[in-house]
Write an enzyme that holds these catalytic residues in place. Structure first.
Site, mmCIF file in Angstrom:
data_model
loop_
_atom_site.group_PDB
_atom_site.id
_atom_site.type_symbol
_atom_site.label_atom_id
_atom_site.label_comp_id
_atom_site.label_asym_id
_atom_site.label_seq_id
_atom_site.Cartn_x
_atom_site.Cartn_y
_atom_site.Cartn_z
ATOM 1 N N PHE A 1 -85.163 39.692 40.878
ATOM 2 C CA PHE A 1 -84.169 39.414 41.917
ATOM 3 C C PHE A 1 -83.379 38.159 41.569
ATOM 4 O O PHE A 1 -83.962 37.171 41.120
ATOM 5 C CB PHE A 1 -84.850 39.149 43.274
ATOM 6 C CG PHE A 1 -85.625 40.310 43.822
ATOM 7 C CD1 PHE A 1 -84.994 41.319 44.529
ATOM 8 C CD2 PHE A 1 -87.007 40.385 43.647
ATOM 9 C CE1 PHE A 1 -85.715 42.389 45.049
ATOM 10 C CE2 PHE A 1 -87.736 41.444 44.165
ATOM 11 C CZ PHE A 1 -87.094 42.455 44.870
ATOM 12 N N ASP A 2 -82.077 38.197 41.812
ATOM 13 C CA ASP A 2 -81.291 36.970 41.852
ATOM 14 C C ASP A 2 -81.585 36.323 43.211
ATOM 15 O O ASP A 2 -82.107 36.979 44.117
ATOM 16 C CB ASP A 2 -79.801 37.336 41.713
ATOM 17 C CG ASP A 2 -78.884 36.131 41.899
ATOM 18 O OD1 ASP A 2 -79.277 35.012 41.506
ATOM 19 O OD2 ASP A 2 -77.783 36.308 42.453
ATOM 20 N N GLY A 3 -81.231 35.047 43.365
ATOM 21 C CA GLY A 3 -81.507 34.346 44.620
ATOM 22 C C GLY A 3 -80.411 34.510 45.653
ATOM 23 O O GLY A 3 -80.455 35.413 46.491
ATOM 24 N N PHE B 1 -81.645 42.997 40.164
ATOM 25 C CA PHE B 1 -80.666 42.957 41.252
ATOM 26 C C PHE B 1 -79.897 41.644 41.222
ATOM 27 O O PHE B 1 -80.512 40.570 41.221
ATOM 28 C CB PHE B 1 -81.375 43.065 42.612
ATOM 29 C CG PHE B 1 -82.077 44.374 42.843
ATOM 30 C CD1 PHE B 1 -81.367 45.507 43.220
ATOM 31 C CD2 PHE B 1 -83.458 44.483 42.702
ATOM 32 C CE1 PHE B 1 -82.004 46.726 43.451
ATOM 33 C CE2 PHE B 1 -84.106 45.688 42.933
ATOM 34 C CZ PHE B 1 -83.387 46.810 43.305
ATOM 35 N N ASP C 1 -75.823 39.726 42.511
ATOM 36 C CA ASP C 1 -74.537 39.918 43.189
ATOM 37 C C ASP C 1 -73.363 39.561 42.285
ATOM 38 O O ASP C 1 -72.210 39.751 42.663
ATOM 39 C CB ASP C 1 -74.470 39.070 44.469
ATOM 40 C CG ASP C 1 -74.417 37.587 44.167
ATOM 41 O OD1 ASP C 1 -73.531 36.891 44.697
ATOM 42 O OD2 ASP C 1 -75.257 37.110 43.380
#
Length: 312
Positions: A178-180, A291, A293
């Protein structure tokens, strides 16, 4: 809420209880490589596409971007049931398709060919098939269509856009990165960064250090994953989770770590990249799905053959 026009229950697969399972919905173009067929559909229309799919119904479709992820999820179910045959907290996979049931036979046959444990195939003729996600208890939706993903996120379902790419199937266990900000966490710090630059963002983080960061679009999915992860000891777990964030560890890492602790979300490894490219570290981790954004990060992941999903 109306049911999809046609839901095919896969009787070869143990049906899960959607109130306890981690339900993942994938579209056909996310799990299989249907790029040629999709092109045919856009250029020649639905009838020609349906004819093609029926003529090739016994020819398995090649794996798509989310394929390895679904296989790894299946491995986790196997491990969970080995340790507790009565366990109901399992992954449940359903395929959501805009195909008609006639042209969908090829999808079902392809899933059977690869031994994919997909419990339901939902063939929906509505333009917006995401209206059925909530009624199925879906916790994560993966699609190759941006509008679908945006609609799902607006409905409060964790969702991400999958780009078609050649994927090397990594070995087990299931590895999720995961990105933060704007993925696990809200984009509050991102917004400060846009308005006031790095110095402003750092000051904001220091001032807010004791207050957990707001929830991002994939928090609910990550929390359920974490709950499953806790059934196993660190060494034996078939699930590994990672945080790979553009934040710097020194200035902006403390609040992120405190937030994860506050949520009770177990993360196996955290990498604070301080703006450096994520590709090299992702190549090292070899996740089944990443993942983020940021489209530049997705591009970097694709360049090293990592299956990636964009959270718009």
């Amino acid at each position: 809420m109306a049911e999809p026009e046609s839901t095919v229950i896969n009787t070869n697969v143990k049906q899960k209880d959607p109130s306890t399972a981690l339900v993942i919905a994938v579209t056909t173009r996310a799990i299989f490589n249907l790029e040629e067929e999709h092109k045919l559909y856009l250029e020649k229309g639905k009838e020609e596409y349906t004819r093609h799919q029926q003529a090739n119904q016994d020819k398995p479709l090649p794996p798509g971007t989310a394929f390895a992820f679904i296989q790894a999820v299946q491995y986790v179910n196997k491990k969970i049931l080995e340790s507790n045959p009565a366990e109901r907290d399992l992954f449940d996979i359903l395929v959501l398709s805009n195909n008609s049931p006639e042209s969908g036979v090829r999808i079902i046959n392809s899933a059977k060919h690869y031994g994919l444990e997909i419990s339901k195939f939902c063939f929906v003729s509505d333009e917006d098939s995401t209206q059925y996600l909530k009624s199925h208890g879906v916790k994560l939706f993966l699609s190759a269509d941006r509008t679908d993903v945006c609609n799902a996120l607006q409905r409060g379902v964790s969702a991400a856009l999958v780009f078609q790419q050649e994927v090397q199937a990594p070995s087990t266990p299931l590895r999720v990165v995961f990105d933060g900000d704007a993925v696990l966490f809200s984009d509050e710090t991102d917004q400060i960064f846009q308005e006031q630059g790095l110095e402003g963002a750092v000051q904001y983080e220091r001032a807010m250090e004791a207050i957990p960061i707001g929830e991002g679009p994939l928090k609910a999915f990550a929390m359920h994953l974490g709950k499953m992860r806790k059934k196993f000891g660190q060494e034996k777990s078939p699930i590994r989770t990672y945080l790979v964030t553009a934040r710097s560890g020194r200035d902006m890492g403390i609040r992120a770590i405190k937030t994860l602790r506050e949520w009770g979300l177990p993360i196996d490894e955290a990498f604070f990249m301080d703006g450096a490219p994520k590709g090299p570290i992702l190549a090292q981790i070899q996740p089944h799905i990443f993942f983020d954004d940021g489209l530049h990060n997705i591009q970097g992941a694709q360049n090293v053959g990592v299956p990636s999903a964009w959270v718009p």
